[in-house]
Scaffold this motif. Structure first.
Motif, PDB file in Angstrom:
ATOM      1  N   SER A  19     -31.277 -12.687 -44.995  1.00  0.00           N
ATOM      2  CA  SER A  19     -31.922 -12.851 -43.686  1.00  0.00           C
ATOM      3  C   SER A  19     -31.856 -14.281 -43.173  1.00  0.00           C
ATOM      4  N   ASP A  20     -32.085 -15.256 -44.050  1.00  0.00           N
ATOM      5  CA  ASP A  20     -32.125 -16.642 -43.556  1.00  0.00           C
ATOM      6  C   ASP A  20     -31.650 -17.657 -44.587  1.00  0.00           C
ATOM      7  N   GLY A  21     -30.930 -17.201 -45.612  1.00  0.00           N
ATOM      8  CA  GLY A  21     -30.468 -18.136 -46.629  1.00  0.00           C
ATOM      9  C   GLY A  21     -31.526 -18.508 -47.635  1.00  0.00           C
ATOM     10  N   GLY A  22     -32.587 -17.712 -47.724  1.00  0.00           N
ATOM     11  CA  GLY A  22     -33.651 -17.972 -48.675  1.00  0.00           C
ATOM     12  C   GLY A  22     -33.252 -17.643 -50.098  1.00  0.00           C
ATOM     13  N   PRO A  23     -34.221 -17.600 -51.004  1.00  0.00           N
ATOM     14  CA  PRO A  23     -33.906 -17.376 -52.416  1.00  0.00           C
ATOM     15  C   PRO A  23     -33.372 -15.977 -52.686  1.00  0.00           C
ATOM     16  N   ALA A  24     -32.384 -15.886 -53.558  1.00  0.00           N
ATOM     17  CA  ALA A  24     -31.873 -14.598 -54.015  1.00  0.00           C
ATOM     18  C   ALA A  24     -32.804 -14.052 -55.088  1.00  0.00           C
ATOM     19  N   ALA A  25     -32.567 -12.801 -55.485  1.00  0.00           N
ATOM     20  CA  ALA A  25     -33.410 -12.190 -56.514  1.00  0.00           C
ATOM     21  C   ALA A  25     -33.371 -12.988 -57.808  1.00  0.00           C
ATOM     22  N   SER A  26     -32.202 -13.491 -58.169  1.00  0.00           N
ATOM     23  CA  SER A  26     -32.093 -14.286 -59.400  1.00  0.00           C
ATOM     24  C   SER A  26     -32.913 -15.567 -59.313  1.00  0.00           C
ATOM     25  N   ASP A  27     -32.992 -16.159 -58.122  1.00  0.00           N
ATOM     26  CA  ASP A  27     -33.812 -17.357 -57.935  1.00  0.00           C
ATOM     27  C   ASP A  27     -35.288 -17.031 -58.134  1.00  0.00           C
ATOM     28  N   LEU A  28     -35.730 -15.914 -57.574  1.00  0.00           N
ATOM     29  CA  LEU A  28     -37.126 -15.517 -57.721  1.00  0.00           C
ATOM     30  C   LEU A  28     -37.462 -15.216 -59.174  1.00  0.00           C
ATOM     31  N   GLN A  29     -36.538 -14.618 -59.895  1.00  0.00           N
ATOM     32  CA  GLN A  29     -36.764 -14.344 -61.313  1.00  0.00           C
ATOM     33  C   GLN A  29     -36.929 -15.636 -62.098  1.00  0.00           C
ATOM     34  N   ARG A  30     -36.133 -16.634 -61.772  1.00  0.00           N
ATOM     35  CA  ARG A  30     -36.280 -17.930 -62.445  1.00  0.00           C
ATOM     36  C   ARG A  30     -37.627 -18.563 -62.106  1.00  0.00           C
ATOM     37  N   GLU A  31     -38.067 -18.390 -60.880  1.00  0.00           N
ATOM     38  CA  GLU A  31     -39.372 -18.933 -60.505  1.00  0.00           C
ATOM     39  C   GLU A  31     -40.486 -18.327 -61.347  1.00  0.00           C
ATOM     40  N   ALA A  65     -29.349 -29.122 -62.943  1.00  0.00           N
ATOM     41  CA  ALA A  65     -29.760 -27.828 -62.410  1.00  0.00           C
ATOM     42  C   ALA A  65     -31.212 -27.517 -62.714  1.00  0.00           C
ATOM     43  N   ARG A  66     -31.752 -28.123 -63.767  1.00  0.00           N
ATOM     44  CA  ARG A  66     -33.121 -27.775 -64.152  1.00  0.00           C
ATOM     45  C   ARG A  66     -34.133 -28.197 -63.094  1.00  0.00           C
ATOM     46  N   PHE A  67     -33.761 -29.111 -62.200  1.00  0.00           N
ATOM     47  CA  PHE A  67     -34.679 -29.552 -61.175  1.00  0.00           C
ATOM     48  C   PHE A  67     -34.509 -28.789 -59.869  1.00  0.00           C
ATOM     49  N   ALA A  68     -33.523 -27.908 -59.785  1.00  0.00           N
ATOM     50  CA  ALA A  68     -33.221 -27.201 -58.526  1.00  0.00           C
ATOM     51  C   ALA A  68     -34.204 -26.068 -58.336  1.00  0.00           C
ATOM     52  N   ARG A  69     -35.419 -26.395 -58.008  1.00  0.00           N
ATOM     53  CA  ARG A  69     -36.474 -25.384 -57.921  1.00  0.00           C
ATOM     54  C   ARG A  69     -36.719 -24.916 -56.491  1.00  0.00           C
ATOM     55  N   LEU A  70     -35.963 -25.366 -55.559  1.00  0.00           N
ATOM     56  CA  LEU A  70     -36.091 -24.900 -54.179  1.00  0.00           C
ATOM     57  C   LEU A  70     -34.718 -24.993 -53.545  1.00  0.00           C
ATOM     58  N   SER A  71     -34.365 -24.005 -52.764  1.00  0.00           N
ATOM     59  CA  SER A  71     -33.051 -24.028 -52.150  1.00  0.00           C
ATOM     60  C   SER A  71     -32.900 -25.276 -51.290  1.00  0.00           C
ATOM     61  N   VAL A  72     -31.769 -25.941 -51.435  1.00  0.00           N
ATOM     62  CA  VAL A  72     -31.504 -27.125 -50.617  1.00  0.00           C
ATOM     63  C   VAL A  72     -31.270 -26.685 -49.190  1.00  0.00           C
TER      64      VAL A  72
END
Length: 452
Positions: A115-127, A444-451
């Motif tokens: 929809s807007d380039g937000g987090p993918a499912a894999s990103d949410l799982q990591r969160e 990569a360990r610090f990439a906690r929010l989409s750039v």
């Protein structure tokens, strides 16, 4: 099937799907914390940490999400991983909650990203994993036993061992820094309202720091870590730069100022870094974070617009650091909800046109452009480093920024996959020591929010 498995089928299904989580390349602070947890001195260290957090942040240790803007330093929320583990829960309840959240994410799939380039499912799982890492403090198999300090990753391995050995976990307990009910409430906000998870747990991991963040504060991006590295390379080339004051304009959480102060302490005993922001919320957070990181004597937080609060300083600055607003105003409506719908527009919106309006506010006096330095009245600065990285801000745009600010040795960090370098405009002199820093330094360990 054991009795507890029959009584808790959902938890059993969750356990059966629990996979080994690869260890995160944890930063130094977490490594230190985990070593202490495994020592006999952990209870004493834990009490000391709680007392220190109380002294530095005040008494706001609630696990609830603080949705309002905070303007009082004593009301700045404590990051989740620094809160006392005041909640004892049954292990099956935590596992059931985790599985329910993962099922919700599975149902959402990649809707946000599409929809807007937000987090993918894999990103949410990591969160989810990251939040559990910060929330879990200890576990035990029975109520009568001593607590065993652990991380979620360590605990997940214990759970998998129990599955393989057909051991019951019905009596297992876990000690949390936020209750399962509170985690449910936080993740409802995450998935329904798309509140950045850093806001929900009031935590941003940046370099080797743990910073408090919340509404009204831009979550520090991993790429901005390179600004401190660039400044360190400048000092390596010219040690005299460590002596004069440095400034972080538009400091937000105080990340760049704090990182720079810690770096400068390796060269001089009493560095001076001025953290400036016009927002009272940013001033409160930056002040609390500087104290929590132990650099409150080196980082001086001042409220005001750009250079205005610095008029009392000696007119020589070693460096001007900044992550200014740089997104063109016309692009603001297209940002992902986590960014455009929650983070402060004052830290994002670069104004009309190319979005470089903030760079027009600089210590350059057009009448004094004959000198190869940056001046405003009697102001002089040796180096200006700005973060201008995004999918919308290319090296071409950064080059335009360099031409916008004449006579400044201007550096910027290009987005991931490209070269991060210090470029000079037509009047500046070369800075060879700053010409070979690559984005591979951004882990990569610090990439906690989409750039953006």
């Amino acid at each position: 099937m054991s009795a507890w498995q029959a009584q808790h089928p959902t938890a059993q299904r969750a356990l059966s799907k629990l996979c080994i989580i690869k260890d995160r390349d944890l930063h130094a602070m977490h490594n230190t914390r985990f070593v202490l947890q495994r020592s006999i001195y952990y209870p004493l260290v834990q009490r000391l940490a709680i007392a220190t957090a109380c002294a530095r942040y005040g008494s706001n240790h609630s696990a609830a999400y603080v949705a309002s803007h905070v303007a009082d330093v004593h009301r700045v929320p404590v990051p989740l991983c620094r809160r006392p583990p005041g909640h004892t829960e049954q292990m099956v309840n935590l596992i059931t909650w985790r599985q329910a959240v993962l099922q919700e994410i599975k149902a959402i799939q990649d809707t946000f990203a599409a929809s807007d380039g937000g987090p993918a499912a894999s990103d949410l799982q990591r969160e989810v994993m990251w939040v559990l890492d910060d929330a879990v403090a200890a576990w035990r198999e029975q109520e009568q036993q001593q607590w065993q300090p652990c991380t979620w990753q360590q605990l997940s391995l214990e759970l998998q061992t129990a599955i393989r050995c057909s051991r019951s976990i019905f009596q297992w307990q876990v000690q949390l820094r936020a209750s399962v009910k509170q985690l449910e409430q936080l993740w409802h906000l995450r998935l329904k309202n798309r509140v950045p998870f850093q806001y929900l747990i009031h935590t941003a991991h940046w370099r080797d720091l743990v910073l408090s963040v919340g509404p009204g504060i831009l979550v520090p991006r991993p790429e901005t870590e390179l600004i401190v590295d660039l400044a360190a390379q400048a000092i390596a080339a010219n040690s005299a730069l460590a002596a004069a004051p440095w400034t972080d304009l538009g400091t937000g959480s105080g990340a760049i100022a704090i990182g720079t102060a810690l770096m400068l302490q390796q060269h001089i005993s009493h560095p001076q870094v001025w953290a400036v922001d016009i927002s009272p919320t940013a001033v409160a957070y930056a002040t609390a974070n500087a104290a929590a990181c132990g650099v409150q004597q080196a980082v001086h937080v001042a409220q005001g617009s750009w250079f205005e609060p610095l008029q009392h300083l000696p007119r020589q600055l070693s460096g001007v650091l900044s992550n200014p607003p740089y997104i063109p105003h016309d692009d603001m409506s297209g940002l992902q909800v986590e960014v455009g719908g929650h983070e402060p527009w004052s830290a994002l919106d670069g104004g009309p046109g190319n979005g470089l309006g903030s760079l027009q506010v600089h210590p350059v006096s057009p009448q004094q452009c004959q000198e190869n330095c940056c001046r405003s009245g009697s102001w002089t600065t040796s180096l200006c480093l700005c973060y201008l990285a995004s999918t919308r801000v290319s090296c071409k745009l950064a080059s335009a920024a360099a031409n916008t600010v004449p006579n400044v040795r201007l550096g910027w960090v290009a987005r991931a996959g490209t070269l991060a370098t210090c470029h000079n405009n037509q009047h500046g002199s070369a800075v060879p020591a700053l010409a070979s820093v690559t984005v591979s330094k951004v882990h990569a360990r610090f990439a906690r929010l989409s750039v953006i």
